[in-house]
Design an enzyme around this catalytic site. Structure first.
Site, PDB file in Angstrom:
ATOM      1  N   ASN A 112       0.804  -1.245   0.000  1.00 58.44           N
ATOM      2  CA  ASN A 112       0.000   0.000   0.000  1.00 58.44           C
ATOM      3  C   ASN A 112       0.833   1.289   0.000  1.00 58.44           C
ATOM      4  O   ASN A 112       0.414   2.291  -0.579  1.00 58.44           O
ATOM      5  CB  ASN A 112      -1.040  -0.011   1.129  1.00 58.44           C
ATOM      6  CG  ASN A 112      -0.443  -0.092   2.498  1.00 58.44           C
ATOM      7  OD1 ASN A 112       0.650  -0.612   2.686  1.00 58.44           O
ATOM      8  ND2 ASN A 112      -1.157   0.433   3.472  1.00 58.44           N
ATOM      9  N   GLY A 185       2.333  -5.670   7.460  1.00 62.99           N
ATOM     10  CA  GLY A 185       1.330  -6.328   6.628  1.00 62.99           C
ATOM     11  C   GLY A 185       0.106  -6.708   7.441  1.00 62.99           C
ATOM     12  O   GLY A 185      -0.178  -6.111   8.484  1.00 62.99           O
ATOM     13  N   SER A 186      -0.597  -7.723   6.967  1.00 61.90           N
ATOM     14  CA  SER A 186      -1.860  -8.095   7.605  1.00 61.90           C
ATOM     15  C   SER A 186      -1.633  -8.921   8.871  1.00 61.90           C
ATOM     16  O   SER A 186      -0.582  -9.547   9.049  1.00 61.90           O
ATOM     17  CB  SER A 186      -2.691  -8.911   6.615  1.00 61.90           C
ATOM     18  OG  SER A 186      -1.995 -10.091   6.275  1.00 61.90           O
ATOM     19  N   GLU A 207       4.119  -4.840  12.354  1.00 61.84           N
ATOM     20  CA  GLU A 207       3.304  -3.635  12.131  1.00 61.84           C
ATOM     21  C   GLU A 207       2.082  -4.091  11.350  1.00 61.84           C
ATOM     22  O   GLU A 207       2.157  -4.293  10.141  1.00 61.84           O
ATOM     23  CB  GLU A 207       4.119  -2.592  11.348  1.00 61.84           C
ATOM     24  CG  GLU A 207       5.314  -2.032  12.105  1.00 61.84           C
ATOM     25  CD  GLU A 207       4.923  -1.151  13.292  1.00 61.84           C
ATOM     26  OE1 GLU A 207       3.803  -0.607  13.292  1.00 61.84           O
ATOM     27  OE2 GLU A 207       5.734  -1.025  14.225  1.00 61.84           O
ATOM     28  N   CYS A 241      -2.994   1.734   6.637  1.00 60.33           N
ATOM     29  CA  CYS A 241      -3.188   0.909   7.843  1.00 60.33           C
ATOM     30  C   CYS A 241      -3.895   1.665   8.955  1.00 60.33           C
ATOM     31  O   CYS A 241      -4.681   1.086   9.698  1.00 60.33           O
ATOM     32  CB  CYS A 241      -1.857   0.373   8.333  1.00 60.33           C
ATOM     33  SG  CYS A 241      -0.660   1.659   8.696  1.00 60.33           S
ATOM     34  N   GLU A 331     -11.005  -5.385   8.739  1.00 64.84           N
ATOM     35  CA  GLU A 331     -10.472  -4.110   8.261  1.00 64.84           C
ATOM     36  C   GLU A 331     -10.987  -3.869   6.832  1.00 64.84           C
ATOM     37  O   GLU A 331     -10.906  -4.762   5.981  1.00 64.84           O
ATOM     38  CB  GLU A 331      -8.935  -4.235   8.248  1.00 64.84           C
ATOM     39  CG  GLU A 331      -8.190  -3.016   7.799  1.00 64.84           C
ATOM     40  CD  GLU A 331      -6.667  -3.273   7.755  1.00 64.84           C
ATOM     41  OE1 GLU A 331      -6.254  -4.453   7.727  1.00 64.84           O
ATOM     42  OE2 GLU A 331      -5.919  -2.302   7.744  1.00 64.84           O
TER      43      GLU A 331
HETATM   44  P1  NAD Z   1       0.062  -9.061   3.464  1.00 67.24           P
HETATM   45  O1  NAD Z   1       0.136  -9.490   4.890  1.00 67.24           O
HETATM   46  O2  NAD Z   1      -0.803  -9.825   2.555  1.00 67.24           O
HETATM   47  O3  NAD Z   1       1.527  -9.040   2.801  1.00 67.24           O
HETATM   48  C1  NAD Z   1       2.636  -8.430   3.409  1.00 67.24           C
HETATM   49  C2  NAD Z   1       3.913  -9.144   2.991  1.00 67.24           C
HETATM   50  O4  NAD Z   1       3.864 -10.502   3.403  1.00 67.24           O
HETATM   51  C3  NAD Z   1       4.147  -9.150   1.477  1.00 67.24           C
HETATM   52  O5  NAD Z   1       5.513  -8.896   1.237  1.00 67.24           O
HETATM   53  C4  NAD Z   1       3.768 -10.557   1.060  1.00 67.24           C
HETATM   54  O6  NAD Z   1       4.508 -11.031  -0.031  1.00 67.24           O
HETATM   55  C5  NAD Z   1       4.122 -11.367   2.303  1.00 67.24           C
HETATM   56  N1  NAD Z   1       3.251 -12.551   2.447  1.00 67.24           N
HETATM   57  C6  NAD Z   1       1.944 -12.668   2.080  1.00 67.24           C
HETATM   58  N2  NAD Z   1       1.469 -13.899   2.410  1.00 67.24           N
HETATM   59  C7  NAD Z   1       2.494 -14.551   2.994  1.00 67.24           C
HETATM   60  C8  NAD Z   1       2.634 -15.866   3.549  1.00 67.24           C
HETATM   61  N3  NAD Z   1       1.626 -16.731   3.563  1.00 67.24           N
HETATM   62  N4  NAD Z   1       3.835 -16.220   4.065  1.00 67.24           N
HETATM   63  C9  NAD Z   1       4.885 -15.359   4.050  1.00 67.24           C
HETATM   64  N5  NAD Z   1       4.808 -14.112   3.533  1.00 67.24           N
HETATM   65  C10 NAD Z   1       3.632 -13.705   3.018  1.00 67.24           C
HETATM   66  O7  NAD Z   1      -0.356  -7.510   3.537  1.00 67.24           O
HETATM   67  P2  NAD Z   1      -0.693  -6.542   2.325  1.00 67.24           P
HETATM   68  O8  NAD Z   1      -1.995  -6.950   1.722  1.00 67.24           O
HETATM   69  O9  NAD Z   1       0.481  -6.368   1.472  1.00 67.24           O
HETATM   70  O10 NAD Z   1      -0.904  -5.147   3.123  1.00 67.24           O
HETATM   71  C11 NAD Z   1      -2.099  -4.783   3.713  1.00 67.24           C
HETATM   72  C12 NAD Z   1      -2.107  -5.011   5.208  1.00 67.24           C
HETATM   73  O11 NAD Z   1      -0.966  -4.443   5.806  1.00 67.24           O
HETATM   74  C13 NAD Z   1      -3.291  -4.363   5.898  1.00 67.24           C
HETATM   75  O12 NAD Z   1      -3.806  -5.234   6.869  1.00 67.24           O
HETATM   76  C14 NAD Z   1      -2.699  -3.128   6.555  1.00 67.24           C
HETATM   77  O13 NAD Z   1      -3.407  -2.640   7.647  1.00 67.24           O
HETATM   78  C15 NAD Z   1      -1.346  -3.625   6.928  1.00 67.24           C
HETATM   79  N6  NAD Z   1      -0.407  -2.507   7.047  1.00 67.24           N
HETATM   80  C16 NAD Z   1       0.063  -2.171   8.264  1.00 67.24           C
HETATM   81  C17 NAD Z   1       0.904  -1.070   8.396  1.00 67.24           C
HETATM   82  C18 NAD Z   1       1.441  -0.641   9.741  1.00 67.24           C
HETATM   83  O14 NAD Z   1       2.346   0.198   9.752  1.00 67.24           O
HETATM   84  N7  NAD Z   1       0.919  -1.122  10.841  1.00 67.24           N
HETATM   85  C19 NAD Z   1       1.269  -0.351   7.262  1.00 67.24           C
HETATM   86  C20 NAD Z   1       0.757  -0.741   6.030  1.00 67.24           C
HETATM   87  C21 NAD Z   1      -0.062  -1.829   5.923  1.00 67.24           C
END
Ligand code: NAD
Length: 453
Positions: A112, A185-186, A207, A241, A331
């Site tokens: 994002n 990430g999520s 995070e 996020c 979310e």
């Molecule tokens: P995601 O968790 O799907 O992916 C994040 C990372 O994890 C990516 O690099 C992806 O390749 C990797 N990944 C995905 N599935 C995986 C698995 N099964 N095993 C290992 N690695 C894996 O998140 P997204 O869709 O890229 O981002 C959106 C989410 O991130 C939202 O929930 C958002 O709130 C959160 N976010 C949090 C912050 C923060 O600072 N707290 C900032 C931005 C986004």
């Protein structure tokens, strides 16, 4: 398949990355690379997310540059040994804390804010004297490609490296023993990362995301609240996020707030937002379909339309939403704004407390007692009163979640500590030695009691 990181470990163990001058030189280098690639970054963000040039500049380029400047100007101070007082039981001695780099940091980032959320932890890794591998998201393809080019062509890849790929690549990296994992990430994937980190007992920063509530009470400045909520929500089309996820509006001001929100949307993006150049699209079809599934037609008081060809969803206000509605389960991460009317603040507080602890919380009120009450009774990562997103922008505040919204904090001094090992040192005097501590103890206890009482 395991991805070999031995050369990076070797470089770290050579101590080459630890000196002040090396860290500063690498921060300068990173700054210049960002500067030289500004247009490419803007283009990649436009390609991946439909981000406008202005938003790309403010939320990614300027944010990264200011982060580098911050750590450069504070680095000397942060690297100083921190003197602390010495307790009388170990007297005579000097005591201090050394902040040493942990080693090799794995940074896993989302799509994002693909540059800001990869580079900010990297800046921290450099500032703390660590080596790092960045695994960006496979969803923001152009940005990942550019990150790979920017970093891998300019830095010694035994020091810093971008490794691109999906789940398999992440798994290949996670087979190694890293010294810290910094994941953004999520919550679902965060849980997987934490399990993998447990194999090597690797410290982690998570995070994560979640539902960040807004509470607008009857004393709030409604027009200003509407403007600031809509801005925070529609930045990046709600794919932030800490975006306000849903709004608890006091029944007495709810209609006025909705009216003001609609006026704000028109003021920002005119009558037809999905045609406006500054109004962003959703990242891909999967997320587009997920978000439109959450729109319950009978709740729509504004918006509700979308265009699959452009992946744009109208800013959509949903009124009289209840906790049982689908839009309240996870979310949203999109431009939908559910409004939940309330009469009783206690009920609002209990509802939030019954859910997962939010990453952020926003209160719009002019009542000091209400600010105090919510801050005292509700647990959340951080928040802003009478605005949205602002707490992220102050380097003097720790940023991060709690419980389901994350583990660990960063930004400013807090980030420096997150990627450092706080090493405790007692430097004992050899001038004299208190004999009472050594056996045999016979006859010593009464003197020890005098000293230790
Ligand atoms: P995601 O968790 O799907 O992916 C994040 C990372 O994890 C990516 O690099 C992806 O390749 C990797 N990944 C995905 N599935 C995986 C698995 N099964 N095993 C290992 N690695 C894996 O998140 P997204 O869709 O890229 O981002 C959106 C989410 O991130 C939202 O929930 C958002 O709130 C959160 N976010 C949090 C912050 C923060 O600072 N707290 C900032 C931005 C986004």
């Amino acid at each position: 398949m395991k991805i070999n990181i031995e050369n990076i470990k070797k470089l770290f163990n050579s101590n080459a990355t630890k000196s002040y001058s090396y860290r500063v030189a690498m921060l300068d280098k990173l700054y210049n690379i960002i500067k030289q690639n500004e247009q490419e970054i803007i283009d990649a963000l436009n390609d991946d997310l439909g981000k406008s040039e202005t938003e790309a500049y403010i939320t990614e380029i300027a944010a990264m540059k200011s982060e580098i400047k911050y750590y450069k100007s504070n680095l000397k101070k942060f690297m100083q040994p921190e003197r602390v007082s010495t307790t009388k039981t170990i007297f005579p001695a000097k005591s201090y804390i050394l902040r040493e780099p942990k080693g090799v940091v794995l940074i896993i980032s989302p799509w994002n804010y693909p540059f800001y959320l990869s580079i900010t932890p990297l800046i921290l890794a450099i500032a703390t004297g660590n080596c790092a591998i960045i695994k960006p998201s496979e969803i923001s393809k152009k940005s990942t490609l550019l990150l790979e080019k920017m970093i891998n062509e300019s830095f010694d890849n035994n020091y810093i490296k971008v490794v691109s790929g999906g789940v398999e690549t992440t798994n290949g990296l996670l087979e190694n023993r890293f010294d810290h994992i910094f994941f953004t990430g999520s919550t679902t994937v965060g849980r997987i990362i934490m399990q993998k980190a447990a194999t090597h007992l690797t410290p982690i920063t998570l995070e994560l995301g979640g539902k960040s509530p807004v509470i607008v009470d009857h004393t709030a400045d409604i027009k200003l609240a509407a403007k600031r909520i809509v801005w925070g929500k529609l930045l990046n089309a709600g794919q932030t996020c800490i975006a306000p996820d849903y709004v608890y509006a006091h029944l007495s001001i709810k209609d006025e707030l909705i009216k003001a929100m609609i006026s704000t949307i028109h003021a920002f993006y005119l009558e037809n937002p999905i045609e406006h150049i500054d109004y962003q699209r959703v990242v891909n079809e999967k997320h587009f379909n997920r978000i439109i599934e959450l729109i319950k037609k009978e709740n729509v008081v504004y918006g509700g339309n979308y265009d699959i060809n452009t992946l744009k969803i109208e800013p959509t206000i949903l009124d009289n939403v209840t906790l049982d509605d689908k839009v309240m389960q996870d979310e949203i991460f999109g431009p939908l704004m559910p409004i939940l009317p309330y009469n009783d603040l206690t009920e609002v507080i209990n509802n939030i407390k019954n859910g997962e602890k939010p990453l952020s919380l926003y209160i719009f009120t002019n009542d000091e007692a209400i600010k105090k009450r919510i801050n005292n009774e509700v647990s959340f990562g951080g928040g802003t009163i009478n605005d949205t997103l602002q707490h992220l922008l102050n380097d003097n505040l720790p940023f991060g979640g709690i419980g389901n919204s994350g583990i660990g904090k960063y930004h400013g001094r807090f980030g420096f500590d997150e990627l450092s090992n706080l090493k405790s040192i007692v430097d004992k005097s050899t001038k004299f030695d208190i004999f009472l501590r050594y056996p045999p103890y016979k006859g010593k206890l009464k003197f020890l009691k005098l000293f230790l009482k």
